[in-house]
Design an enzyme around this catalytic site. Structure first.
Site, PDB file in Angstrom:
ATOM      1  N   LYS A  18     -12.606  -1.609  18.262  1.00 35.39           N
ATOM      2  CA  LYS A  18     -11.280  -2.145  18.605  1.00 35.39           C
ATOM      3  C   LYS A  18     -10.928  -1.908  20.073  1.00 35.39           C
ATOM      4  CE  LYS A  18      -9.850  -1.699  13.781  1.00 35.39           C
ATOM      5  NZ  LYS A  18      -8.791  -1.979  12.831  1.00 35.39           N
ATOM      6  N   ASP A  78      -5.301  -5.764   5.069  1.00 34.77           N
ATOM      7  CA  ASP A  78      -6.380  -6.585   5.639  1.00 34.77           C
ATOM      8  C   ASP A  78      -6.395  -7.984   5.039  1.00 34.77           C
ATOM      9  OD1 ASP A  78      -7.431  -4.677   7.405  1.00 34.77           O
ATOM     10  OD2 ASP A  78      -8.376  -3.639   5.729  1.00 34.77           O
ATOM     11  N   ASN A 134       0.844  -1.191   0.000  1.00 35.40           N
ATOM     12  CA  ASN A 134       0.000   0.000   0.000  1.00 35.40           C
ATOM     13  C   ASN A 134       0.883   1.245   0.000  1.00 35.40           C
ATOM     14  OD1 ASN A 134       0.434   0.881   2.870  1.00 35.40           O
ATOM     15  ND2 ASN A 134      -0.431  -1.151   3.244  1.00 35.40           N
ATOM     16  N   LYS A 149       8.414 -18.024  -9.048  1.00 33.07           N
ATOM     17  CA  LYS A 149       7.809 -16.869  -9.720  1.00 33.07           C
ATOM     18  C   LYS A 149       6.659 -17.364 -10.620  1.00 33.07           C
ATOM     19  CE  LYS A 149       8.838 -13.143 -12.872  1.00 33.07           C
ATOM     20  NZ  LYS A 149       9.574 -12.836 -14.066  1.00 33.07           N
ATOM     21  N   LYS A 206     -14.478   2.477  14.605  1.00 29.52           N
ATOM     22  CA  LYS A 206     -13.252   1.683  14.825  1.00 29.52           C
ATOM     23  C   LYS A 206     -12.778   1.818  16.266  1.00 29.52           C
ATOM     24  CE  LYS A 206     -11.685   1.977  10.061  1.00 29.52           C
ATOM     25  NZ  LYS A 206     -10.794   2.640   9.115  1.00 29.52           N
ATOM     26  N   PHE A 242      -4.887   4.438  14.250  1.00 24.86           N
ATOM     27  CA  PHE A 242      -5.127   5.412  13.187  1.00 24.86           C
ATOM     28  C   PHE A 242      -6.327   4.945  12.382  1.00 24.86           C
ATOM     29  CE2 PHE A 242      -1.802   8.664  12.642  1.00 24.86           C
ATOM     30  CZ  PHE A 242      -1.042   8.361  13.756  1.00 24.86           C
TER      31      PHE A 242
END
Ligand code: CTP
Length: 405
Positions: free
Chosen positions: A340, A277, A211, A287, A336, A322
Site C-alpha cells: 500500500k 473489502d 464488522n 426489503k 501490506k 492498520f
C-alpha cells in the site's frame, strides 16, 4: 499567572477519597496552576470547605445560585473560566449523571456547559465499579463525550472490600492531566485525517454487511491528535460528539469519497477504520422477503482506500494504516505496508479476546517503511493512541530535517 498555568476546576464528589484532594490542590498550586474547587452537595460530608478555600486560595463553590457569582450564572462562569475540569473522586452517581446529561447541581451543570478538557478519576466500591450501568456510563463518557478517564486501581477499599475501585494516585492524576499539556502543540499546524469504525454495506433497506470494529481506536487517536494541537477531521461510522470536525459515513465508497476529498490538503491520514473489502453487487430497494429457498448475495470488491491514497500521497504527507490479522501478524502486516506504499502500519492480533475490537485495551506492533519495529504491550487504547501521535510528530520532524539537508 504564567503562560503554562491553567485554570483548573476541581469537582469533588462524596467519597472517602475526597480527602486526598487536599494534597492534590497543594501539588497543583506548587506548579502554578489556579485551582477552583466545586463540591457536590454530599461531598461536604467528607471535606472541609474552609480548608479547601485556604489551600486553593479561591472561593469554594457548590451552590447553583451562589450570590458570589459575578455577571454570569455560576455554572457558566466556572465552565467558561476552566482550561481543565477534573472530577476526583467521581462517584458512580456522578458518572451516571454526567453520562445522562443531568444538571441537578453546580458540578453536573458545569460539565454540560464547559468546552474545556474533562478528566474523571472515579473511586467507589468494586461491585459498583464493575456494575453494567457504571461501565456503560464510563464508556459513554469516554467514547461519546471525549472525557479522559483516570481509571481506579486495584487495592483494599475503605468499604472493607478488596478490588478495583481505589482512586488513582495523585501522582498518576497529575501525570495524566499535565502530561497532555507537555505534549500540547506537538501536532499544531498539521491537518490530520483519521478514519474510525467499521463500514456498513447495504444489502436492502434493513440489512447490511458489517464488522466488529467499535471505532474506539480511531476515535482515541483523533482525541489525542486534537489534544496535541492538530486540526482533526474524523471520518467515522461510529457517531460521536467532539469539538473537532466529525464526518459520519456508512459504506466504504462513501468513506473513500470523503477521504479523497479531505486528503489533498491534509498532512497525514491515519486509516484506523475497518473497511469492508466487499459490498453487495446489487442493493435491493425493497426489503428482501423470505421464501422457501436459499438466498445468494453476490459480492463485489470495494476500493482499497489506503492503497489509493498510498499511490497519490506527496512526500510531505504521512500515511499510516492498520493491519488486523488472525495469523502471521508481522509477515502479513509487512506485506501490506509495502503493497500500500505507506509510511507505517500498526498490526494487531484480532484473535486475542483481551484486546482489539470493543475492548478498551490493545496490543500492537508498529512497523515503519524504513524497517523499524516496535512492540507495544497490552495497554489502554488511549495510551496506544498517544504513542502513535507522538510517533507521527516524530515523522513530521524527520521530514523537516531531511528537507533541510
Ligand atoms: N483498508 C482500506 N480499504 C479497504 C480495506 C482496508 O483502506 N477496502 C485499510 C484499513 O483501514 C487498514 C488497512 O487497509 O488501515 C489494512 O486493512 P486490513 O483489513 O487489515 O487488510 P486488507 O488490506 O483488507 O487485507 P486482508 O483483508 O486480506 O487482510
Amino acid at each position: 499567572m504564567s503562560n503554562n498555568s491553567k485554570n483548573i476546576v476541581l469537582g469533588i464528589c462524596a467519597g472517602i477519597a475526597a480527602y486526598r484532594m487536599y494534597d492534590l490542590i497543594n501539588e497543583l498550586k506548587k506548579l502554578n496552576h489556579n485551582v477552583t474547587v466545586v463540591l457536590t452537595h454530599d461531598a461536604k460530608n467528607f471535606v472541609n470547605e474552609l480548608t479547601l478555600k485556604v489551600l486553593s486560595s479561591n472561593n469554594v463553590y457548590s451552590d447553583m445560585f451562589d450570590p458570589k457569582a459575578q455577571s454570569k450564572p455560576m455554572h457558566i462562569e466556572l465552565a467558561d473560566k476552566a482550561d481543565i475540569v477534573l472530577v476526583a473522586p467521581a462517584t458512580a452517581d456522578f458518572v451516571a449523571k454526567a453520562a445522562g446529561g443531568i444538571c441537578d447541581e453546580l458540578l453536573t451543570s458545569i460539565l454540560i456547559a464547559t468546552k474545556a478538557k474533562v478528566y474523571v478519576a472515579p473511586a467507589m466500591n468494586v461491585n459498583m465499579w464493575n456494575h453494567f450501568t457504571t461501565q456503560k456510563n464510563v464508556e459513554t463518557l469516554v467514547t461519546k463525550l471525549g472525557y479522559t478517564m483516570i481509571p481506579p486501581e486495584d487495592g483494599d477499599l475503605a468499604c472493607g472490600y478488596s478490588g478495583i475501585g481505589h482512586i488513582a494516585s495523585n501522582e498518576k492524576i497529575l501525570n495524566v492531566i499535565l502530561h497532555k499539556d507537555s505534549e500540547a502543540g506537538l501536532l499544531s499546524g498539521k491537518k490530520v485525517l483519521i478514519t474510525a469504525g467499521g463500514t456498513r454495506e447495504q444489502i436492502d433497506p434493513v440489512r447490511y454487511i458489517g464488522n466488529k470494529s467499535s471505532g474506539k481506536m480511531g476515535i482515541a487517536i483523533a482525541d489525542v491528535a486534537y489534544d496535541m494541537g492538530a486540526e482533526v477531521v474524523l471520518v467515522t461510522t461510529t457517531p460521536c460528539d467532539r469539538p473537532y470536525q466529525v464526518i459520519e459515513v456508512e459504506a466504504a465508497q462513501e468513506m473513500q469519497e470523503v477521504v479523497e476529498a479531505e486528503f489533498d490538503n491534509s498532512d497525514a491520514l491515519i486509516m484506523a477504520a475497518a473497511v469492508s473489502d466487499f459490498r453487495p453487487m446489487v442493493v435491493s430497494k425493497q426489503k428482501i422477503k423470505k421464501k422457501n429457498e436459499d438466498v445468494t448475495i453476490e459480492l463485489t470488491r470495494n476500493p482499497d482506500i489506503l492503497e489509493i491514497i498510498g499511490r497519490i500521497k506527496k512526500d510531505h504527507q504521512i500515511v499510516i494504516g492498520f493491519s488486523a490479522e488472525s495469523e502471521n501478524l508481522e509477515k502479513n502486516a509487512k506485506e501490506k505496508l509495502v503493497k500500500k506504499k505507506i509510511d507505517m502500519i500498526i498490526a494487531n492480533d484480532i484473535t486475542n479476546k483481551d484486546i482489539g475490537f470493543s475492548s478498551d485495551n490493545n496490543s500492537v506492533i508498529l512497523l515503519t517503511k524504513d524497517g523499524g519495529k516496535e512492540t507495544l504491550p497490552r495497554q489502554p487504547k488511549v495510551q496506544i493512541a498517544r504513542y502513535i501521535c507522538n510517533k507521527l510528530a516524530e515523522m513530521f520532524n524527520n521530514i523537516k530535517e531531511t528537507r533541510k539537508v
